[in-house]
Design a protein around this motif. Structure first.
Motif, PDB file in Angstrom:
ATOM      1  N   PRO A 400      31.513  49.330  36.548  1.00  0.00           N
ATOM      2  CA  PRO A 400      31.031  47.938  36.530  1.00  0.00           C
ATOM      3  C   PRO A 400      29.515  47.868  36.383  1.00  0.00           C
ATOM      4  O   PRO A 400      28.781  48.803  36.715  1.00  0.00           O
ATOM      5  CB  PRO A 400      31.489  47.398  37.895  1.00  0.00           C
ATOM      6  N   ARG A 401      29.025  46.741  35.905  1.00  0.00           N
ATOM      7  CA  ARG A 401      27.600  46.596  35.621  1.00  0.00           C
ATOM      8  C   ARG A 401      26.751  46.630  36.875  1.00  0.00           C
ATOM      9  O   ARG A 401      25.572  46.980  36.823  1.00  0.00           O
ATOM     10  CB  ARG A 401      27.356  45.275  34.885  1.00  0.00           C
ATOM     11  N   SER A 402      27.310  46.237  37.994  1.00  0.00           N
ATOM     12  CA  SER A 402      26.520  46.184  39.222  1.00  0.00           C
ATOM     13  C   SER A 402      26.342  47.548  39.873  1.00  0.00           C
ATOM     14  O   SER A 402      25.508  47.683  40.776  1.00  0.00           O
ATOM     15  CB  SER A 402      27.188  45.237  40.227  1.00  0.00           C
ATOM     16  N   VAL A 403      27.098  48.552  39.444  1.00  0.00           N
ATOM     17  CA  VAL A 403      27.031  49.861  40.103  1.00  0.00           C
ATOM     18  C   VAL A 403      25.647  50.500  39.973  1.00  0.00           C
ATOM     19  O   VAL A 403      25.100  50.999  40.970  1.00  0.00           O
ATOM     20  CB  VAL A 403      28.145  50.782  39.555  1.00  0.00           C
ATOM     21  N   PRO A 404      25.001  50.531  38.775  1.00  0.00           N
ATOM     22  CA  PRO A 404      23.665  51.149  38.720  1.00  0.00           C
ATOM     23  C   PRO A 404      22.647  50.455  39.614  1.00  0.00           C
ATOM     24  O   PRO A 404      21.846  51.124  40.289  1.00  0.00           O
ATOM     25  CB  PRO A 404      23.289  51.030  37.241  1.00  0.00           C
ATOM     26  N   GLY A 410      20.482  51.290  46.931  1.00  0.00           N
ATOM     27  CA  GLY A 410      20.964  52.012  48.112  1.00  0.00           C
ATOM     28  C   GLY A 410      20.268  53.346  48.299  1.00  0.00           C
ATOM     29  O   GLY A 410      19.927  53.733  49.429  1.00  0.00           O
ATOM     30  N   LEU A 411      20.019  54.057  47.206  1.00  0.00           N
ATOM     31  CA  LEU A 411      19.308  55.331  47.304  1.00  0.00           C
ATOM     32  C   LEU A 411      17.881  55.121  47.798  1.00  0.00           C
ATOM     33  O   LEU A 411      17.384  55.875  48.651  1.00  0.00           O
ATOM     34  CB  LEU A 411      19.314  56.015  45.939  1.00  0.00           C
ATOM     35  N   ASN A 449      17.604  51.453  38.456  1.00  0.00           N
ATOM     36  CA  ASN A 449      17.132  50.072  38.545  1.00  0.00           C
ATOM     37  C   ASN A 449      16.666  49.554  37.188  1.00  0.00           C
ATOM     38  O   ASN A 449      17.066  48.465  36.756  1.00  0.00           O
ATOM     39  CB  ASN A 449      16.004  49.995  39.576  1.00  0.00           C
ATOM     40  N   LYS A 450      15.806  50.304  36.500  1.00  0.00           N
ATOM     41  CA  LYS A 450      15.254  49.844  35.232  1.00  0.00           C
ATOM     42  C   LYS A 450      16.339  49.728  34.158  1.00  0.00           C
ATOM     43  O   LYS A 450      16.417  48.726  33.438  1.00  0.00           O
ATOM     44  CB  LYS A 450      14.161  50.811  34.759  1.00  0.00           C
TER      45      LYS A 450
END
Length: 611
Positions: A400-404, A410-411, A449-450
């Motif tokens: 899904p798109r929200s995973v990255p 979270g990291l 994130n980017k």
């Protein structure tokens, strides 16, 4: 003996076949026109069409690689030169011998101010520049301004460094907005060239299905950011191959440093004023700057010669039909979009984390502990981790798109918690591997994130004819966050990591007791109150009282949410009754225009059709 017949028939001669040649076609004036100018008999229209679109797809890949390489070289030169320049100017012996009383520290502070403050106004002029020059030429112009900044270091004076820094600050947001729009546009063109048969069936005016170019966009963004994050490693080449030979070791530079990491205050408090064992020769500096200038010029040539146009000529005409008045209004109109409003925290966080990696983590933890001579290797670890993670962003094709976005945040949250409770000892190399691992993992979070944000924006706003407005807003918020980190660079590390600073006396709160700790906006989390909430009377004449006695948090420690950003925004308008505003803010008449502007941009209506 009979003569052999000629190999080619003589013009006008009548042979045994009459007026026909050996192929059976009429010769001379009686030959049909179709036989002379007609299509090649073995011509395969479908095969030629397939070859044409294959060349077009290769051209799109060439454009993406050229733009990525140009961005990598541009930022590698810029960051490498700025890092070397600040280290040289920090050494007081270098300043006195080379420049006397010219005031290099003041020039450097104004130069950094120009780079960090000027992008705040980018929301006003970026769409105008892109509309006037176009996407490709805006990229070329911005890269040229970066090259101009490099060239001014041949003659380091106030009237060369500061104006070039201001011009560079003006070019930051236009460069990134045009780059993001260019990569998004290349993914759309690659989809068109890959599915040209479907486009012919649907007609030229029919839009492709929504989300159809998303896989190509994800791949191109992963390529772009894998190249870009390598710029941090390229920026360390002048440090590794030139400047490190002139630096003192950590026993000299860190002799007076008492605390590092979470216990540090400001940037390298107690760092030695002399970091150079011997001064580099002017001739060697000119050689290094000439190499950097040549690389910057190469980046300009890559963008100019290898990057094709983002739009067709007819599409450029349609895009330029937007009036100049609408150009100024459209960014503020897009700001009110409910999707962008939800992504604003990610935009701001994106600016926080990258600058914290280059200042807080690299200096407050890295240089303070293992010395200035190992700064380059620490940033190389960050760069390689980010570049590798950008390639891993291709997993978004199946996730899904929200995973990255969630994975990167979270990291970083786990790393922030670990850094908050860790204070490495100065001049200690035994835990250097921890710093390298932390830098690499921070780079992994930055890449997720980017890549995730740029891909998501390109997918959400694919129906917009001009996406440069969207990327302008994204990088404008990022510039605002970087400006806030720049203002808080001298704060304690715990404040920057999400804590509170030490107690100080405060004029608005009478009494001999010291001022309670005051939170500041943190790059990676909200401030935590260090004292219990108590009722404190405030003088009616105080600018924070409003003429009444109210229940106040001590010294403006008003915490309306666990996120520091939203806590500050809520305190800006004093939306919750009975909570005092922090004394650092101006009185209400001075705050009102800012609040009205903020609410107008943010928008009250949650309707999806805001834009």
């Amino acid at each position: 003996m009979e003569a052999e017949p000629p190999l080619y028939p003589v013009a006008g001669a009548v042979g045994p076949q009459g007026d026909e040649d050996r192929l059976g076609a009429a010769d001379g004036c009686e030959a049909p026109l179709d036989e002379l100018v007609g299509a090649y008999p073995n011509y395969n229209e479908e095969e030629e069409e397939r070859r044409y679109y294959r060349r077009q797809r290769l051209g799109v890949l060439k454009n993406v690689l050229a733009a990525s390489a140009g961005g990598m070289l541009t930022y590698g030169v810029y960051l490498g030169l700025l890092q070397m320049q600040l280290i040289l100017h920090y050494d007081e012996t270098y300043r006195e011998v080379k420049y006397g009383n010219m005031g290099l520290p003041d020039i450097d502070s104004k130069m950094l101010m120009g780079i960090n403050v000027t992008p705040i106004a980018a929301l006003l002029y970026t769409p105008v520049l892109i509309r006037f020059f176009g996407t490709k030429w805006m990229m070329f112009l911005a890269v040229g301004i970066y090259a101009l900044f490099v060239s001014t270091n041949y003659w380091e004076r106030y009237y060369t460094l500061v104006p070039s820094a201001v011009a560079l600050g003006m070019a930051i947001v236009p460069l990134w907005a045009s780059m993001g729009n260019y990569i998004t546009r290349m993914s759309q063109k690659y989809y068109e060239y890959s599915h040209y048969k479907e486009q012919d069936e649907q007609g030229p005016q029919q839009r492709p299905p929504r989300g159809s170019h998303a896989p190509y966009l994800l791949v191109f963004q992963a390529i772009f950011y894998s190249f870009f994050h390598l710029s941090f490693a390229c920026a360390q080449l002048p440090m590794v191959y030139f400047l490190n030979y002139y630096l003192y070791d950590l026993n000299h530079t860190l002799y007076n440093v008492q605390s590092c990491g979470t216990n540090s205050h400001g940037i390298l408090n107690g760092f030695n004023k002399t970091v150079l064992r011997t001064l580099p020769r002017s001739r060697n500096l000119i050689v290094v700057e000439s190499v950097l200038m040549a690389v910057a010029f190469l980046a300009m040539l890559l963008v100019l010669g290898l990057c094709g146009a983002a739009y067709r000529p007819t599409e450029e005409i349609d895009l330029r039909s937007v009036g100049w008045g609408n150009i100024f209004q459209l960014p503020f109109k897009y700001v009110r979009d409910f999707r962008l409003r939800h992504l604003v925290p990610f935009f701001i966080y994106s600016g926080f984390e990258v600058l914290f990696a280059c200042t807080g983590l690299a200096l407050g933890y890295g240089v303070c502990s293992i010395g200035l001579e190992r700064l380059a290797y620490l940033l190389v670890a960050y760069s390689l981790g980010a570049s590798a993670a950008s390639v891993l962003g291709l997993l978004g094709l199946w996730l899904p798109r929200s995973v990255p976005l969630v994975t990167g945040a979270g990291l970083h949250l786990l790393l922030t918690l670990g850094l908050f409770f860790w204070a490495p000892a100065p001049r200690a190399l035994k835990h250097s591997w921890v710093l390298y691992v932390a830098a690499a993992l921070w780079g992994v979070g930055s890449a997720f994130n980017k890549t995730g944000l740029s891909t998501l924006l390109g997918i959400l706003y694919e129906d917009k004819e001009r996406q440069d407005f969207i990327f302008t807003i994204y990088h404008w918020w990022q510039a605002v966050a970087i400006f806030m980190v720049y203002l808080g660079a001298s704060l304690p590390m715990k404040v920057r990591l999400g804590g509170a600073r030490d107690s100080m006396p405060h004029p608005h709160f009478p009494g001999p007791s010291p001022r309670p700790r005051t939170p500041f906006l943190s790059p990676l989390g909200g401030p935590q109150p260090s004292t219990p909430f108590t009722a404190s009377p405030v003088s009616p004449s105080s600018p924070i009282s409003g003429g009444t006695h109210r229940l106040c948090f001590p010294a403006g420690v008003s915490q309306l949410s666990s996120w520091g950003l939203f806590g500050h925004l809520c305190r800006l308008g004093s939306w919750v009754p009975g909570i005092c505003l922090p004394p650092c803010l101006p009185p209400w008449p001075a705050r009102a225009p800012l609040l009205v502007f903020f609410l107008w941009c943010w928008g009250w209506d949650p309707a999806p059709g805001a834009c």
